[in-house]
Design a protein around this motif. Structure first.
Motif, PDB file in Angstrom:
ATOM      1  N   THR A   8       0.859  -1.185   0.000  1.00 19.58           N
ATOM      2  CA  THR A   8       0.000   0.000   0.000  1.00 19.58           C
ATOM      3  C   THR A   8       0.897   1.238   0.000  1.00 19.58           C
ATOM      4  O   THR A   8       2.075   1.147   0.378  1.00 19.58           O
ATOM      5  N   PRO A   9       0.376   2.400  -0.410  1.00 21.88           N
ATOM      6  CA  PRO A   9       1.212   3.610  -0.384  1.00 21.88           C
ATOM      7  C   PRO A   9       1.803   3.899   0.999  1.00 21.88           C
ATOM      8  O   PRO A   9       2.968   4.235   1.127  1.00 21.88           O
ATOM      9  N   LEU A  10       1.011   3.725   2.058  1.00 21.23           N
ATOM     10  CA  LEU A  10       1.532   3.962   3.406  1.00 21.23           C
ATOM     11  C   LEU A  10       2.639   2.971   3.750  1.00 21.23           C
ATOM     12  O   LEU A  10       3.642   3.329   4.366  1.00 21.23           O
ATOM     13  N   GLY A  11       2.442   1.736   3.362  1.00 22.36           N
ATOM     14  CA  GLY A  11       3.445   0.717   3.647  1.00 22.36           C
ATOM     15  C   GLY A  11       4.732   0.933   2.875  1.00 22.36           C
ATOM     16  O   GLY A  11       5.830   0.706   3.396  1.00 22.36           O
ATOM     17  N   LEU A  12       4.624   1.367   1.636  1.00 16.84           N
ATOM     18  CA  LEU A  12       5.819   1.585   0.811  1.00 16.84           C
ATOM     19  C   LEU A  12       6.717   2.685   1.367  1.00 16.84           C
ATOM     20  O   LEU A  12       7.939   2.603   1.268  1.00 16.84           O
ATOM     21  N   VAL A  13       6.125   3.702   1.940  1.00 17.97           N
ATOM     22  CA  VAL A  13       6.941   4.792   2.496  1.00 17.97           C
ATOM     23  C   VAL A  13       7.173   4.608   3.994  1.00 17.97           C
ATOM     24  O   VAL A  13       7.779   5.447   4.641  1.00 17.97           O
ATOM     25  N   ARG A  14       6.681   3.484   4.518  1.00 22.01           N
ATOM     26  CA  ARG A  14       6.807   3.168   5.944  1.00 22.01           C
ATOM     27  C   ARG A  14       6.207   4.261   6.828  1.00 22.01           C
ATOM     28  O   ARG A  14       6.741   4.614   7.864  1.00 22.01           O
ATOM     29  N   ALA A  15       5.112   4.822   6.369  1.00 19.32           N
ATOM     30  CA  ALA A  15       4.442   5.882   7.111  1.00 19.32           C
ATOM     31  C   ALA A  15       3.648   5.286   8.262  1.00 19.32           C
ATOM     32  O   ALA A  15       3.062   4.215   8.143  1.00 19.32           O
ATOM     33  N   GLU A  16       3.639   5.988   9.348  1.00 15.51           N
ATOM     34  CA  GLU A  16       2.832   5.609  10.498  1.00 15.51           C
ATOM     35  C   GLU A  16       2.011   6.824  10.899  1.00 15.51           C
ATOM     36  O   GLU A  16       2.420   7.609  11.745  1.00 15.51           O
ATOM     37  N   PRO A  17       0.863   7.015  10.232  1.00 14.73           N
ATOM     38  CA  PRO A  17       0.066   8.215  10.485  1.00 14.73           C
ATOM     39  C   PRO A  17      -0.428   8.274  11.923  1.00 14.73           C
ATOM     40  O   PRO A  17      -0.701   7.260  12.548  1.00 14.73           O
ATOM     41  N   THR A  18      -0.518   9.487  12.418  1.00 17.98           N
ATOM     42  CA  THR A  18      -1.054   9.687  13.761  1.00 17.98           C
ATOM     43  C   THR A  18      -2.579   9.785  13.677  1.00 17.98           C
ATOM     44  O   THR A  18      -3.151   9.868  12.594  1.00 17.98           O
ATOM     45  N   ALA A  19      -3.191   9.812  14.814  1.00 18.15           N
ATOM     46  CA  ALA A  19      -4.648   9.812  14.877  1.00 18.15           C
ATOM     47  C   ALA A  19      -5.238  11.086  14.270  1.00 18.15           C
ATOM     48  O   ALA A  19      -4.655  12.165  14.384  1.00 18.15           O
ATOM     49  N   PRO A  20      -6.399  10.966  13.622  1.00 16.93           N
ATOM     50  CA  PRO A  20      -7.059  12.164  13.097  1.00 16.93           C
ATOM     51  C   PRO A  20      -7.594  13.033  14.237  1.00 16.93           C
ATOM     52  O   PRO A  20      -7.709  12.586  15.373  1.00 16.93           O
ATOM     53  N   TYR A  21      -7.895  14.266  13.901  1.00 11.14           N
ATOM     54  CA  TYR A  21      -8.470  15.209  14.854  1.00 11.14           C
ATOM     55  C   TYR A  21      -9.659  15.875  14.183  1.00 11.14           C
ATOM     56  O   TYR A  21      -9.962  15.574  13.028  1.00 11.14           O
ATOM     57  N   THR A  22     -10.352  16.751  14.891  1.00 12.07           N
ATOM     58  CA  THR A  22     -11.535  17.380  14.307  1.00 12.07           C
ATOM     59  C   THR A  22     -11.360  18.889  14.157  1.00 12.07           C
ATOM     60  O   THR A  22     -10.591  19.522  14.868  1.00 12.07           O
ATOM     61  N   PHE A  23     -12.088  19.406  13.190  1.00 11.56           N
ATOM     62  CA  PHE A  23     -12.273  20.839  12.979  1.00 11.56           C
ATOM     63  C   PHE A  23     -13.748  20.995  12.658  1.00 11.56           C
ATOM     64  O   PHE A  23     -14.452  19.999  12.488  1.00 11.56           O
ATOM     65  N   THR A  24     -14.237  22.209  12.607  1.00 12.39           N
ATOM     66  CA  THR A  24     -15.649  22.384  12.270  1.00 12.39           C
ATOM     67  C   THR A  24     -15.792  23.142  10.961  1.00 12.39           C
ATOM     68  O   THR A  24     -15.007  24.036  10.657  1.00 12.39           O
ATOM     69  N   PHE A  25     -16.797  22.768  10.205  1.00 11.83           N
ATOM     70  CA  PHE A  25     -17.166  23.472   8.979  1.00 11.83           C
ATOM     71  C   PHE A  25     -18.633  23.838   9.100  1.00 11.83           C
ATOM     72  O   PHE A  25     -19.485  22.946   9.178  1.00 11.83           O
ATOM     73  N   ASP A  26     -18.903  25.131   9.142  1.00 14.42           N
ATOM     74  CA  ASP A  26     -20.265  25.631   9.331  1.00 14.42           C
ATOM     75  C   ASP A  26     -20.931  24.953  10.524  1.00 14.42           C
ATOM     76  O   ASP A  26     -22.101  24.578  10.477  1.00 14.42           O
ATOM     77  N   GLY A  27     -20.160  24.770  11.590  1.00 14.17           N
ATOM     78  CA  GLY A  27     -20.663  24.200  12.827  1.00 14.17           C
ATOM     79  C   GLY A  27     -20.673  22.685  12.893  1.00 14.17           C
ATOM     80  O   GLY A  27     -20.945  22.104  13.935  1.00 14.17           O
ATOM     81  N   ARG A  28     -20.366  22.027  11.791  1.00 14.63           N
ATOM     82  CA  ARG A  28     -20.398  20.559  11.734  1.00 14.63           C
ATOM     83  C   ARG A  28     -18.999  20.003  11.979  1.00 14.63           C
ATOM     84  O   ARG A  28     -18.055  20.380  11.275  1.00 14.63           O
ATOM     85  N   PRO A  29     -18.797  19.124  12.958  1.00 17.35           N
ATOM     86  CA  PRO A  29     -17.456  18.567  13.180  1.00 17.35           C
ATOM     87  C   PRO A  29     -17.065  17.618  12.055  1.00 17.35           C
ATOM     88  O   PRO A  29     -17.864  16.785  11.621  1.00 17.35           O
ATOM     89  N   LEU A  30     -15.833  17.780  11.563  1.00 14.50           N
ATOM     90  CA  LEU A  30     -15.307  16.930  10.496  1.00 14.50           C
ATOM     91  C   LEU A  30     -13.929  16.427  10.892  1.00 14.50           C
ATOM     92  O   LEU A  30     -13.197  17.106  11.602  1.00 14.50           O
ATOM     93  N   PRO A  31     -13.536  15.260  10.393  1.00 14.91           N
ATOM     94  CA  PRO A  31     -12.204  14.740  10.704  1.00 14.91           C
ATOM     95  C   PRO A  31     -11.149  15.296   9.751  1.00 14.91           C
ATOM     96  O   PRO A  31     -11.451  15.663   8.614  1.00 14.91           O
ATOM     97  N   ALA A  32      -9.924  15.349  10.236  1.00 11.40           N
ATOM     98  CA  ALA A  32      -8.778  15.727   9.401  1.00 11.40           C
ATOM     99  C   ALA A  32      -7.568  14.945   9.875  1.00 11.40           C
ATOM    100  O   ALA A  32      -7.513  14.518  11.030  1.00 11.40           O
ATOM    101  N   HIS A  33      -6.618  14.764   8.976  1.00 14.79           N
ATOM    102  CA  HIS A  33      -5.380  14.074   9.315  1.00 14.79           C
ATOM    103  C   HIS A  33      -4.238  15.083   9.356  1.00 14.79           C
ATOM    104  O   HIS A  33      -4.235  16.055   8.593  1.00 14.79           O
TER     105      HIS A  33
END
Length: 107
Positions: A8-33
């Motif tokens: 997978t792309p993450l595996g090929l670069v040996r990436a270890e992504p951290t946990a997503p967090y939230t932001f709001t868009f027009d008051g609605r919480p959305l995830p981001a990395h």
């Protein structure tokens, strides 16, 4: 966190992504990395438009993706005219649809 498979792309670069967090868009919480641009996070959440034009109020979102066309302007933490394709989204950011020029009372 387990490591991504090597084919997978993450595996090929040996990436270890951290946990997503939230932001709001027009008051609605959305995830981001971590490292994701605002435009990428909005797209990933299914949001295609986050600005309206001065004349006619037509919806706009990202167009060029490299910061030259200014179609992706958004209001971030109360500051209008932020290019969503260039700025990284941060935990707790408050993003709102930008109407016209982004300045109250002016279109």
């Amino acid at each position: 966190m387990s490591r991504a498979p090597r084919d997978t792309p993450l595996g090929l670069v040996r990436a270890e992504p951290t946990a997503p967090y939230t932001f709001t868009f027009d008051g609605r919480p959305l995830p981001a990395h971590p490292g994701q641009t605002l435009a990428a996070a909005l797209w990933a959440a299914g949001v295609m438009s986050w600005r309206t034009t001065r004349d006619g109020g037509a919806p706009r979102g990202a167009f060029c993706g490299i910061g030259t066309c200014y179609d992706c302007l958004a209001t971030v933490n109360g500051r209008p005219n932020r290019r969503a394709c260039l700025i990284p989204v941060r935990p707790g950011d408050s993003v709102t649809t930008q109407e016209g020029t982004g300045h109250d009372g002016t279109r």
